[in-house]
Design a protein around this motif. Structure first.
Motif, PDB file in Angstrom:
ATOM      1  N   LYS A  57       0.812  -1.227   0.000  1.00  0.00           N
ATOM      2  CA  LYS A  57       0.000   0.000   0.000  1.00  0.00           C
ATOM      3  C   LYS A  57       0.843   1.273   0.000  1.00  0.00           C
ATOM      4  O   LYS A  57       0.482   2.264  -0.619  1.00  0.00           O
ATOM      5  N   ASN A  58       1.975   1.250   0.674  1.00  0.00           N
ATOM      6  CA  ASN A  58       2.830   2.440   0.757  1.00  0.00           C
ATOM      7  C   ASN A  58       4.101   2.320  -0.078  1.00  0.00           C
ATOM      8  O   ASN A  58       5.027   3.111   0.081  1.00  0.00           O
ATOM      9  N   HIS A  59       4.141   1.343  -0.967  1.00  0.00           N
ATOM     10  CA  HIS A  59       5.279   1.182  -1.879  1.00  0.00           C
ATOM     11  C   HIS A  59       5.023   1.955  -3.167  1.00  0.00           C
ATOM     12  O   HIS A  59       3.894   2.312  -3.481  1.00  0.00           O
ATOM     13  N   ASP A  60       6.080   2.148  -3.923  1.00  0.00           N
ATOM     14  CA  ASP A  60       5.943   2.691  -5.271  1.00  0.00           C
ATOM     15  C   ASP A  60       5.485   1.558  -6.176  1.00  0.00           C
ATOM     16  O   ASP A  60       6.123   0.499  -6.224  1.00  0.00           O
ATOM     17  N   ILE A  61       4.372   1.793  -6.872  1.00  0.00           N
ATOM     18  CA  ILE A  61       3.761   0.768  -7.720  1.00  0.00           C
ATOM     19  C   ILE A  61       3.586   1.321  -9.123  1.00  0.00           C
ATOM     20  O   ILE A  61       3.177   2.470  -9.307  1.00  0.00           O
ATOM     21  N   VAL A  62       3.886   0.481 -10.108  1.00  0.00           N
ATOM     22  CA  VAL A  62       3.578   0.798 -11.498  1.00  0.00           C
ATOM     23  C   VAL A  62       2.646  -0.292 -12.004  1.00  0.00           C
ATOM     24  O   VAL A  62       2.920  -1.482 -11.827  1.00  0.00           O
ATOM     25  N   VAL A  63       1.521   0.127 -12.590  1.00  0.00           N
ATOM     26  CA  VAL A  63       0.602  -0.833 -13.190  1.00  0.00           C
ATOM     27  C   VAL A  63       0.825  -0.835 -14.695  1.00  0.00           C
ATOM     28  O   VAL A  63       1.118   0.190 -15.297  1.00  0.00           O
ATOM     29  N   CYS A  64       0.711  -2.011 -15.272  1.00  0.00           N
ATOM     30  CA  CYS A  64       0.989  -2.170 -16.692  1.00  0.00           C
ATOM     31  C   CYS A  64      -0.051  -3.079 -17.328  1.00  0.00           C
ATOM     32  O   CYS A  64      -0.388  -4.129 -16.785  1.00  0.00           O
ATOM     33  N   CYS A  65      -0.567  -2.662 -18.482  1.00  0.00           N
ATOM     34  CA  CYS A  65      -1.458  -3.507 -19.269  1.00  0.00           C
ATOM     35  C   CYS A  65      -0.900  -3.539 -20.691  1.00  0.00           C
ATOM     36  O   CYS A  65       0.288  -3.304 -20.887  1.00  0.00           O
ATOM     37  N   LYS A  66      -1.722  -3.803 -21.674  1.00  0.00           N
ATOM     38  CA  LYS A  66      -1.220  -3.881 -23.047  1.00  0.00           C
ATOM     39  C   LYS A  66      -0.945  -2.501 -23.644  1.00  0.00           C
ATOM     40  O   LYS A  66       0.094  -2.271 -24.240  1.00  0.00           O
ATOM     41  N   THR A  67      -1.908  -1.566 -23.486  1.00  0.00           N
ATOM     42  CA  THR A  67      -1.750  -0.247 -24.119  1.00  0.00           C
ATOM     43  C   THR A  67      -1.882   0.923 -23.163  1.00  0.00           C
ATOM     44  O   THR A  67      -1.720   2.065 -23.566  1.00  0.00           O
ATOM     45  N   GLY A  68      -2.202   0.681 -21.914  1.00  0.00           N
ATOM     46  CA  GLY A  68      -2.309   1.752 -20.930  1.00  0.00           C
ATOM     47  C   GLY A  68      -3.719   2.034 -20.444  1.00  0.00           C
ATOM     48  O   GLY A  68      -3.904   2.682 -19.419  1.00  0.00           O
ATOM     49  N   LEU A  72      -4.783   2.490 -16.483  1.00  0.00           N
ATOM     50  CA  LEU A  72      -5.384   3.709 -15.951  1.00  0.00           C
ATOM     51  C   LEU A  72      -6.521   3.363 -14.984  1.00  0.00           C
ATOM     52  O   LEU A  72      -6.629   3.939 -13.898  1.00  0.00           O
ATOM     53  N   ILE A  73      -7.337   2.386 -15.365  1.00  0.00           N
ATOM     54  CA  ILE A  73      -8.429   1.927 -14.495  1.00  0.00           C
ATOM     55  C   ILE A  73      -7.854   1.367 -13.193  1.00  0.00           C
ATOM     56  O   ILE A  73      -8.326   1.691 -12.104  1.00  0.00           O
ATOM     57  N   ALA A  74      -6.822   0.525 -13.318  1.00  0.00           N
ATOM     58  CA  ALA A  74      -6.200  -0.084 -12.132  1.00  0.00           C
ATOM     59  C   ALA A  74      -5.584   0.977 -11.229  1.00  0.00           C
ATOM     60  O   ALA A  74      -5.718   0.917 -10.003  1.00  0.00           O
ATOM     61  N   MET A  75      -4.899   1.961 -11.830  1.00  0.00           N
ATOM     62  CA  MET A  75      -4.287   3.020 -11.047  1.00  0.00           C
ATOM     63  C   MET A  75      -5.347   3.774 -10.241  1.00  0.00           C
ATOM     64  O   MET A  75      -5.182   3.999  -9.042  1.00  0.00           O
ATOM     65  N   LYS A  76      -6.442   4.145 -10.884  1.00  0.00           N
ATOM     66  CA  LYS A  76      -7.506   4.875 -10.197  1.00  0.00           C
ATOM     67  C   LYS A  76      -8.125   4.026  -9.082  1.00  0.00           C
ATOM     68  O   LYS A  76      -8.404   4.528  -7.993  1.00  0.00           O
ATOM     69  N   LYS A  79      -5.601   3.854  -6.120  1.00  0.00           N
ATOM     70  CA  LYS A  79      -5.557   5.140  -5.409  1.00  0.00           C
ATOM     71  C   LYS A  79      -6.825   5.347  -4.584  1.00  0.00           C
ATOM     72  O   LYS A  79      -6.765   5.827  -3.457  1.00  0.00           O
ATOM     73  N   ALA A  80      -7.975   4.964  -5.132  1.00  0.00           N
ATOM     74  CA  ALA A  80      -9.242   5.094  -4.406  1.00  0.00           C
ATOM     75  C   ALA A  80      -9.277   4.204  -3.166  1.00  0.00           C
ATOM     76  O   ALA A  80     -10.043   4.462  -2.235  1.00  0.00           O
ATOM     77  N   ASN A  81      -8.431   3.175  -3.153  1.00  0.00           N
ATOM     78  CA  ASN A  81      -8.374   2.257  -2.017  1.00  0.00           C
ATOM     79  C   ASN A  81      -7.170   2.518  -1.119  1.00  0.00           C
ATOM     80  O   ASN A  81      -6.754   1.642  -0.362  1.00  0.00           O
ATOM     81  N   GLY A  82      -6.604   3.707  -1.220  1.00  0.00           N
ATOM     82  CA  GLY A  82      -5.577   4.122  -0.274  1.00  0.00           C
ATOM     83  C   GLY A  82      -4.143   3.810  -0.642  1.00  0.00           C
ATOM     84  O   GLY A  82      -3.236   4.050   0.160  1.00  0.00           O
ATOM     85  N   PHE A  83      -3.895   3.285  -1.837  1.00  0.00           N
ATOM     86  CA  PHE A  83      -2.516   3.060  -2.268  1.00  0.00           C
ATOM     87  C   PHE A  83      -1.928   4.427  -2.595  1.00  0.00           C
ATOM     88  O   PHE A  83      -2.524   5.211  -3.346  1.00  0.00           O
ATOM     89  N   THR A  84      -0.780   4.735  -2.014  1.00  0.00           N
ATOM     90  CA  THR A  84      -0.303   6.114  -2.015  1.00  0.00           C
ATOM     91  C   THR A  84       0.525   6.521  -3.229  1.00  0.00           C
ATOM     92  O   THR A  84       0.517   7.677  -3.617  1.00  0.00           O
ATOM     93  N   SER A  85       1.250   5.609  -3.844  1.00  0.00           N
ATOM     94  CA  SER A  85       2.145   5.981  -4.937  1.00  0.00           C
ATOM     95  C   SER A  85       1.996   5.003  -6.103  1.00  0.00           C
ATOM     96  O   SER A  85       2.753   4.039  -6.223  1.00  0.00           O
ATOM     97  N   VAL A  86       1.009   5.262  -6.945  1.00  0.00           N
ATOM     98  CA  VAL A  86       0.710   4.366  -8.063  1.00  0.00           C
ATOM     99  C   VAL A  86       0.845   5.143  -9.365  1.00  0.00           C
ATOM    100  O   VAL A  86       0.312   6.241  -9.501  1.00  0.00           O
ATOM    101  N   LYS A  87       1.554   4.571 -10.314  1.00  0.00           N
ATOM    102  CA  LYS A  87       1.732   5.158 -11.640  1.00  0.00           C
ATOM    103  C   LYS A  87       1.289   4.146 -12.698  1.00  0.00           C
ATOM    104  O   LYS A  87       1.361   2.941 -12.481  1.00  0.00           O
ATOM    105  N   ASN A  88       0.875   4.677 -13.839  1.00  0.00           N
ATOM    106  CA  ASN A  88       0.488   3.846 -14.977  1.00  0.00           C
ATOM    107  C   ASN A  88       1.595   3.924 -16.021  1.00  0.00           C
ATOM    108  O   ASN A  88       2.106   5.002 -16.307  1.00  0.00           O
ATOM    109  N   LEU A  89       1.943   2.789 -16.592  1.00  0.00           N
ATOM    110  CA  LEU A  89       2.936   2.762 -17.668  1.00  0.00           C
ATOM    111  C   LEU A  89       2.263   3.223 -18.958  1.00  0.00           C
ATOM    112  O   LEU A  89       1.409   2.525 -19.507  1.00  0.00           O
ATOM    113  N   SER A  90       2.605   4.420 -19.420  1.00  0.00           N
ATOM    114  CA  SER A  90       2.005   4.982 -20.639  1.00  0.00           C
ATOM    115  C   SER A  90       2.300   4.094 -21.842  1.00  0.00           C
ATOM    116  O   SER A  90       3.439   3.719 -22.068  1.00  0.00           O
ATOM    117  N   GLY A  91       1.254   3.761 -22.565  1.00  0.00           N
ATOM    118  CA  GLY A  91       1.411   2.911 -23.741  1.00  0.00           C
ATOM    119  C   GLY A  91       1.503   1.437 -23.404  1.00  0.00           C
ATOM    120  O   GLY A  91       1.517   0.597 -24.288  1.00  0.00           O
TER     121      GLY A  91
END
Length: 105
Positions: A57-68, A72-76, A79-91
């Motif tokens: 929950k408090n780690h740096d997280i990157v979510v990755c899918c096929k095209t991004g 984006l859905i996973a990142m949101k 974050k809505a569930n309290g994960f503090t540092s989540v990024k989406n891999l663009s593309g």
């Protein structure tokens, strides 16, 4: 820090931050064809499987899918569930794979 990472930014972070968690949110068959990430949970299974990743929950997280888009859905969702540092891999995986091919020439 911004919400999206380019493939180059992701690769640099991954190299310089050994604690970075990458969650592959693609479908199981996509992950089996080309595994990426340290954890695999389909974006559609993520809401009912948050307990599997709650320790990050408090780690740096990157979510990755096929095209991004699913990323984006996973990142949101995270974050809505309290994960503090989540990024989406663009593309997504497609852009990451292209980045590998471009950098290897």
């Amino acid at each position: 820090m911004k919400n999206h990472l380019s493939p180059q930014e992701y690769l640099s972070l991954k190299e310089n931050m050994p604690t970075l968690i990458t969650i592959d949110v693609r479908e199981k068959w996509e992950h089996e064809e080309d595994p990426i990430g340290t954890i695999h949970i389909s974006v559609y299974d993520l809401p009912k499987n948050l307990e599997k990743i709650i320790q990050y929950k408090n780690h740096d997280i990157v979510v990755c899918c096929k095209t991004g888009k699913r990323g984006l859905i996973a990142m949101k969702l995270l974050k809505a569930n309290g994960f503090t540092s989540v990024k989406n891999l663009s593309g997504g995986y497609v852009a990451l794979k292209e980045s590998y091919q471009t950098n290897s020439h």
